[in-house]
Structure formats: structure tokens, C-alpha cells
Write a protein that holds these residues in place. Structure first.
Motif, PDB file in Angstrom:
ATOM      1  N   LEU A   7     -36.002  -8.532 -17.610  1.00 21.23           N
ATOM      2  CA  LEU A   7     -35.782  -6.971 -18.282  1.00 21.23           C
ATOM      3  C   LEU A   7     -35.429  -5.913 -17.219  1.00 21.23           C
ATOM      4  CD1 LEU A   7     -39.339  -6.769 -19.749  1.00 21.23           C
ATOM      5  CD2 LEU A   7     -37.232  -6.979 -21.021  1.00 21.23           C
ATOM      6  N   HIS A   8     -34.368  -5.084 -17.586  1.00 24.62           N
ATOM      7  CA  HIS A   8     -33.813  -4.364 -16.704  1.00 24.62           C
ATOM      8  C   HIS A   8     -33.561  -2.977 -17.460  1.00 24.62           C
ATOM      9  CE1 HIS A   8     -29.713  -3.263 -14.492  1.00 24.62           C
ATOM     10  NE2 HIS A   8     -30.543  -2.550 -14.089  1.00 24.62           N
ATOM     11  N   LEU A   9     -34.312  -1.984 -16.647  1.00 29.78           N
ATOM     12  CA  LEU A   9     -34.490  -0.889 -17.152  1.00 29.78           C
ATOM     13  C   LEU A   9     -33.708   0.240 -16.431  1.00 29.78           C
ATOM     14  CD1 LEU A   9     -36.216   1.199 -18.965  1.00 29.78           C
ATOM     15  CD2 LEU A   9     -37.744   1.470 -17.277  1.00 29.78           C
ATOM     16  N   TYR A  10     -32.928   1.028 -17.347  1.00 28.64           N
ATOM     17  CA  TYR A  10     -32.172   2.386 -16.946  1.00 28.64           C
ATOM     18  C   TYR A  10     -33.149   3.510 -17.058  1.00 28.64           C
ATOM     19  CZ  TYR A  10     -28.210  -0.967 -16.933  1.00 28.64           C
ATOM     20  OH  TYR A  10     -27.300  -1.900 -16.540  1.00 28.64           O
ATOM     21  N   THR A  11     -33.350   4.199 -16.163  1.00 32.26           N
ATOM     22  CA  THR A  11     -34.069   5.302 -16.487  1.00 32.26           C
ATOM     23  C   THR A  11     -34.160   6.703 -15.208  1.00 32.26           C
ATOM     24  OG1 THR A  11     -36.303   5.869 -17.350  1.00 32.26           O
ATOM     25  CG2 THR A  11     -36.214   4.586 -15.332  1.00 32.26           C
ATOM     26  N   ALA A  12     -34.806   7.460 -15.517  1.00 31.94           N
ATOM     27  CA  ALA A  12     -35.035   8.869 -14.482  1.00 31.94           C
ATOM     28  C   ALA A  12     -36.089   9.308 -14.640  1.00 31.94           C
ATOM     29  CB  ALA A  12     -33.635   9.761 -14.702  1.00 31.94           C
ATOM     30  N   ALA A  13     -36.479  10.226 -13.504  1.00 27.81           N
ATOM     31  CA  ALA A  13     -37.760  10.811 -13.590  1.00 27.81           C
ATOM     32  C   ALA A  13     -37.869  11.968 -14.516  1.00 27.81           C
ATOM     33  CB  ALA A  13     -38.253  11.381 -12.321  1.00 27.81           C
ATOM     34  N   THR A  14     -37.983  11.659 -15.816  1.00 24.85           N
ATOM     35  CA  THR A  14     -38.215  12.694 -17.116  1.00 24.85           C
ATOM     36  C   THR A  14     -39.321  11.987 -17.982  1.00 24.85           C
ATOM     37  OG1 THR A  14     -36.680  11.649 -18.562  1.00 24.85           O
ATOM     38  CG2 THR A  14     -35.834  13.337 -17.024  1.00 24.85           C
ATOM     39  N   MET A  15     -39.630  12.987 -18.873  1.00 28.33           N
ATOM     40  CA  MET A  15     -40.850  12.744 -19.671  1.00 28.33           C
ATOM     41  C   MET A  15     -40.512  11.414 -20.546  1.00 28.33           C
ATOM     42  SD  MET A  15     -42.291  15.209 -18.860  1.00 28.33           S
ATOM     43  CE  MET A  15     -41.796  16.667 -18.139  1.00 28.33           C
ATOM     44  N   ASN A  16     -39.177  11.211 -21.032  1.00 31.47           N
ATOM     45  CA  ASN A  16     -38.923  10.119 -21.904  1.00 31.47           C
ATOM     46  C   ASN A  16     -38.570   8.803 -20.879  1.00 31.47           C
ATOM     47  OD1 ASN A  16     -39.056  10.992 -24.427  1.00 31.47           O
ATOM     48  ND2 ASN A  16     -36.718  12.137 -23.891  1.00 31.47           N
ATOM     49  N   GLY A  17     -38.156   9.184 -19.617  1.00 29.17           N
ATOM     50  CA  GLY A  17     -37.773   8.332 -18.748  1.00 29.17           C
ATOM     51  C   GLY A  17     -39.191   7.406 -18.310  1.00 29.17           C
ATOM     52  N   TYR A  18     -40.184   8.275 -18.043  1.00 29.95           N
ATOM     53  CA  TYR A  18     -41.444   7.388 -17.725  1.00 29.95           C
ATOM     54  C   TYR A  18     -42.006   6.439 -18.790  1.00 29.95           C
ATOM     55  CZ  TYR A  18     -42.021  11.035 -13.932  1.00 29.95           C
ATOM     56  OH  TYR A  18     -41.545  11.583 -12.723  1.00 29.95           O
ATOM     57  N   LYS A  19     -41.896   6.825 -20.002  1.00 28.38           N
ATOM     58  CA  LYS A  19     -42.438   6.137 -20.913  1.00 28.38           C
ATOM     59  C   LYS A  19     -42.601   4.618 -20.617  1.00 28.38           C
ATOM     60  CE  LYS A  19     -41.521   9.571 -24.450  1.00 28.38           C
ATOM     61  NZ  LYS A  19     -40.808   9.505 -25.846  1.00 28.38           N
ATOM     62  N   PRO A  20     -41.321   3.769 -20.937  1.00 23.38           N
ATOM     63  CA  PRO A  20     -41.094   2.413 -20.527  1.00 23.38           C
ATOM     64  C   PRO A  20     -41.644   1.958 -19.211  1.00 23.38           C
ATOM     65  CG  PRO A  20     -38.860   3.439 -20.360  1.00 23.38           C
ATOM     66  CD  PRO A  20     -39.809   4.616 -20.865  1.00 23.38           C
ATOM     67  N   GLY A 110     -42.162  15.539 -28.474  1.00 19.76           N
ATOM     68  CA  GLY A 110     -40.962  15.486 -27.514  1.00 19.76           C
ATOM     69  C   GLY A 110     -39.723  16.739 -27.560  1.00 19.76           C
ATOM     70  N   PRO A 111     -39.300  16.751 -28.759  1.00 19.06           N
ATOM     71  CA  PRO A 111     -38.467  17.732 -29.197  1.00 19.06           C
ATOM     72  C   PRO A 111     -38.827  19.199 -28.765  1.00 19.06           C
ATOM     73  CG  PRO A 111     -37.947  16.128 -30.926  1.00 19.06           C
ATOM     74  CD  PRO A 111     -39.345  15.810 -29.977  1.00 19.06           C
ATOM     75  N   MET A 112     -39.900  19.435 -29.590  1.00 17.91           N
ATOM     76  CA  MET A 112     -40.410  20.759 -29.227  1.00 17.91           C
ATOM     77  C   MET A 112     -40.814  21.195 -27.677  1.00 17.91           C
ATOM     78  SD  MET A 112     -39.860  22.107 -32.196  1.00 17.91           S
ATOM     79  CE  MET A 112     -38.633  20.901 -32.659  1.00 17.91           C
ATOM     80  N   MET A 113     -41.604  20.333 -27.168  1.00 19.02           N
ATOM     81  CA  MET A 113     -41.837  20.787 -25.796  1.00 19.02           C
ATOM     82  C   MET A 113     -40.626  20.714 -24.880  1.00 19.02           C
ATOM     83  SD  MET A 113     -45.665  19.403 -25.357  1.00 19.02           S
ATOM     84  CE  MET A 113     -45.884  20.265 -23.705  1.00 19.02           C
ATOM     85  N   GLY A 114     -39.659  19.687 -25.333  1.00 21.26           N
ATOM     86  CA  GLY A 114     -38.571  19.682 -24.779  1.00 21.26           C
ATOM     87  C   GLY A 114     -37.738  20.853 -24.739  1.00 21.26           C
ATOM     88  N   SER A 141     -44.953  24.105 -29.770  1.00 20.09           N
ATOM     89  CA  SER A 141     -45.681  23.260 -29.044  1.00 20.09           C
ATOM     90  C   SER A 141     -47.204  23.185 -29.152  1.00 20.09           C
ATOM     91  CB  SER A 141     -45.163  23.069 -27.458  1.00 20.09           C
ATOM     92  OG  SER A 141     -43.848  23.052 -27.452  1.00 20.09           O
ATOM     93  N   ARG A 142     -47.546  24.261 -28.964  1.00 18.68           N
ATOM     94  CA  ARG A 142     -49.313  24.450 -29.016  1.00 18.68           C
ATOM     95  C   ARG A 142     -49.854  24.099 -30.420  1.00 18.68           C
ATOM     96  NH1 ARG A 142     -54.443  26.251 -26.815  1.00 18.68           N
ATOM     97  NH2 ARG A 142     -55.884  26.309 -28.734  1.00 18.68           N
ATOM     98  N   ARG A 143     -49.080  24.366 -31.293  1.00 16.20           N
ATOM     99  CA  ARG A 143     -49.500  23.829 -32.919  1.00 16.20           C
ATOM    100  C   ARG A 143     -49.628  22.143 -32.877  1.00 16.20           C
ATOM    101  NH1 ARG A 143     -48.152  21.755 -37.393  1.00 16.20           N
ATOM    102  NH2 ARG A 143     -45.945  21.410 -36.773  1.00 16.20           N
ATOM    103  N   LEU A 144     -48.613  21.732 -32.196  1.00 20.71           N
ATOM    104  CA  LEU A 144     -48.494  20.295 -32.107  1.00 20.71           C
ATOM    105  C   LEU A 144     -49.891  19.593 -31.468  1.00 20.71           C
ATOM    106  CD1 LEU A 144     -44.718  19.785 -32.143  1.00 20.71           C
ATOM    107  CD2 LEU A 144     -46.153  19.202 -33.979  1.00 20.71           C
ATOM    108  N   ARG A 175     -48.843  15.890 -21.384  1.00 20.70           N
ATOM    109  CA  ARG A 175     -49.485  16.149 -20.170  1.00 20.70           C
ATOM    110  C   ARG A 175     -48.632  16.943 -19.247  1.00 20.70           C
ATOM    111  NH1 ARG A 175     -51.588  17.317 -16.256  1.00 20.70           N
ATOM    112  NH2 ARG A 175     -52.997  16.424 -15.045  1.00 20.70           N
ATOM    113  N   ALA A 176     -47.348  17.323 -19.656  1.00 22.40           N
ATOM    114  CA  ALA A 176     -46.512  18.314 -19.137  1.00 22.40           C
ATOM    115  C   ALA A 176     -46.734  19.435 -19.285  1.00 22.40           C
ATOM    116  CB  ALA A 176     -45.156  17.637 -18.979  1.00 22.40           C
ATOM    117  N   TRP A 177     -47.887  20.013 -19.936  1.00 19.49           N
ATOM    118  CA  TRP A 177     -48.054  21.363 -20.579  1.00 19.49           C
ATOM    119  C   TRP A 177     -48.014  22.285 -19.375  1.00 19.49           C
ATOM    120  CZ3 TRP A 177     -52.094  23.976 -18.542  1.00 19.49           C
ATOM    121  CH2 TRP A 177     -53.153  23.216 -17.981  1.00 19.49           C
ATOM    122  N   PRO A 178     -48.542  22.083 -18.172  1.00 15.43           N
ATOM    123  CA  PRO A 178     -48.310  22.999 -17.127  1.00 15.43           C
ATOM    124  C   PRO A 178     -46.887  23.426 -17.051  1.00 15.43           C
ATOM    125  CG  PRO A 178     -49.584  21.550 -16.367  1.00 15.43           C
ATOM    126  CD  PRO A 178     -48.973  20.903 -17.517  1.00 15.43           C
TER     127      PRO A 178
END
Ligand SMILES: N[C@@H](CCC(=O)N[C@@H](CS)C(=O)NCC(=O)O)C(=O)O
Length: 245
Positions: A7-20, A110-114, A141-144, A175-178
């Protein structure tokens, strides 16, 4: 090369990037990782876009399946879960429930908090203060997050069967609400779920791969420096003259 992991992952330090990365660390799977540098626009390189037609991170390549490429973070989690038989319940109804909550994350949280983050953390520092957009996305975002809080009443994790890819997908954003400056006052079920996932050693490891960004989770001393770095790495997204890519 014979000793490369499958397995080879391409990623970066972002919310979507952390998931895998969370999945791979949780499952203890061997993998190697290429860090994609947004500053150099590596995500738009022709070679990378052959793997990910959307020109974004993350992307997974399975060398054991003829270099099969998977894009979209939710799909990557689903692929890994099916490939390993872990973190996804069996059965049509349970799978449907998992897919519903995964879709809810991918299309909602994801999209709304993004967007809340984008207007506060990228557009505003790049000269586009848009208070109406900030209010709209912060409120949504708060509603979600309230929807998540209700789902977590009487549950330890988002699915009845236990910790799953749905938690792995939802946690980095919620978790990134702050960082998104979304108020979580009174969302006690959500807070307890954060504590539960914060306490997982694999998650703590994952949040330091490929690069630790503590300012997402607990704004503090490092926030000013990181905020400037963050605004700079996405600066081209905030320029009105930028053509759609
Ligand atoms: N829906 C996609 C979203 C991917 C996405 O937006 N990735 C961002 C980082 S979180 C990215 O690559 N941004 C760079 C760019 O837009 O050029 C997924 O979940 O994989």
C-alpha cells in the motif's frame, strides 16, 4: 522492488489527509507514504492526476492489485475496510447504516466545516473577508455537530457495532472545531466521543504523520505561525482571478 509494502498513500496534513493514515495505523498495515506539497502544487501534477483525477489528496495505490488507485478519502477507507475485513460491520443493513453515516461526513460535515475554515483561515487572511459566508458555514457546521451529538447519545461510537471507518472519517473534521471556530458547548456526547478517540494510540500516531499540526485541534502558541503557513499554502484558492482548475 520486492520489499516495498503493497500500500502506497499520497497524503498531506489535512483533515481528509489524516483519515487513511488513521486506518493504516489502527490496522497496523505496512505502507509507505508520499507527502504531497501543496505549496509546490504537487497535487496538480500530471502524473499525480492520473491517479487522482480530482487533483487533491489523499490517494491510495494498491501495488498488490496491479497499482489500483483509489481517490476520495471515504472510498479509500471503504476499500481498506473491505480489503482487510476490519472496521466495517457485515450485513446489508449494517453496511447501509455505515454508508449513510460515511456519506453524511463526506457530503455534510467535511464540506461545511471545510468552508467555515476556508472563509476564516484562508479567504480572510488573503484579503477576502466574507462575514455572511463565515456565519452561514459556521452555523451549518454547528447544526451538523448537533446531529452527531444526538447520534452518539447512548453510543460509544457512530455505529452500534463499535469503532469503525465512520469514526475515522468523521473525527478529523469534527475534532477540528477549535480551528473552524465552531461552538460545541453543550454537546456532551460529542465531547465524550472526542475523548474516546483522542485516547487511541493509533490515532495519536496518525496525527503526527506526515506532519504534526496541533493547531487544528488545540489552538495555542503555535497557532499564529501555523495560521500564516496555512493561509499561504492555499492562497491561490482565494484569488478571484484564479481560473477554475
Ligand atoms: N472529497 C475529497 C476532498 C479532498 C480534498 O479536498 N483534499 C484537500 C485537502 S483536505 C486538497 O487536496 N486540497 C488541495 C487542493 O485543493 O488543491 C476527499 O475526501 O478525498
Amino acid at each position: 522492488m520486492a520489499d516495498r509494502p503493497d500500500l502506497h498513500l499520497y497524503t498531506a496534513a489535512t483533515m481528509n489527509g489524516y483519515k487513511p493514515v488513521i486506518f493504516l495505523e489502527e490496522a497496523g498495515l505496512p505502507y509507505d507514504l508520499t507527502h504531497i506539497d501543496f505549496g509546490k502544487r504537487e497535487q496538480k501534477a500530471e502524473e499525480y492526476m492520473r491517479l487522482n483525477p480530482n487533483g487533491r489528496i489523499p490517494t491510495l495505490v494498491d501495488r498488490a492489485a496491479g497499482d489500483f488507485a483509489v481517490f476520495e478519502s471515504g472510498s479509500i477507507l471503504w476499500y481498506l475496510a473491505e480489503r482487510t475485513g476490519q472496521f466495517l460491520p457485515d450485513g446489508t443493513l449494517a453496511r447501509s447504516e455505515a454508508l449513510q453515516w460515511l456519506m453524511f461526513q463526506m457530503a455534510g460535515i467535511g464540506p461545511m466545516m471545510g468552508q467555515a475554515m476556508f472563509f476564516k483561515r484562508i479567504a480572510a487572511p488573503n484579503g477576502h473577508a466574507e462575514p455572511y459566508a463565515i456565519r452561514r458555514y459556521t452555523k451549518e457546521s454547528r447544526r451538523l455537530l448537533e446531529v452527531l451529538d444526538r447520534r452518539l447519545a447512548g453510543r460509544s461510537f457512530l455505529l452500534d457495532q463499535g469503532y469503525s471507518i465512520v469514526d475515522m472519517a468523521t473525527y478529523p473534521w469534527a475534532r477540528a472545531w477549535p480551528w473552524a471556530q465552531v461552538d460545541v458547548d453543550g454537546l456532551d456526547n460529542l465531547a465524550a466521543w472526542f475523548d474516546r478517540i483522542d485516547g487511541r494510540p493509533a490515532v495519536q500516531r496518525a496525527l503526527r504523520i506526515p506532519k504534526a499540526v496541533p493547531a487544528f485541534w488545540t489552538p495555542g502558541e503555535s497557532e499564529t505561525g501555523f495560521a500564516a503557513e496555512n493561509a499561504a499554502r492555499f492562497a491561490t484558492d482565494a484569488k478571484p482571478e484564479t481560473e477554475p482548475r
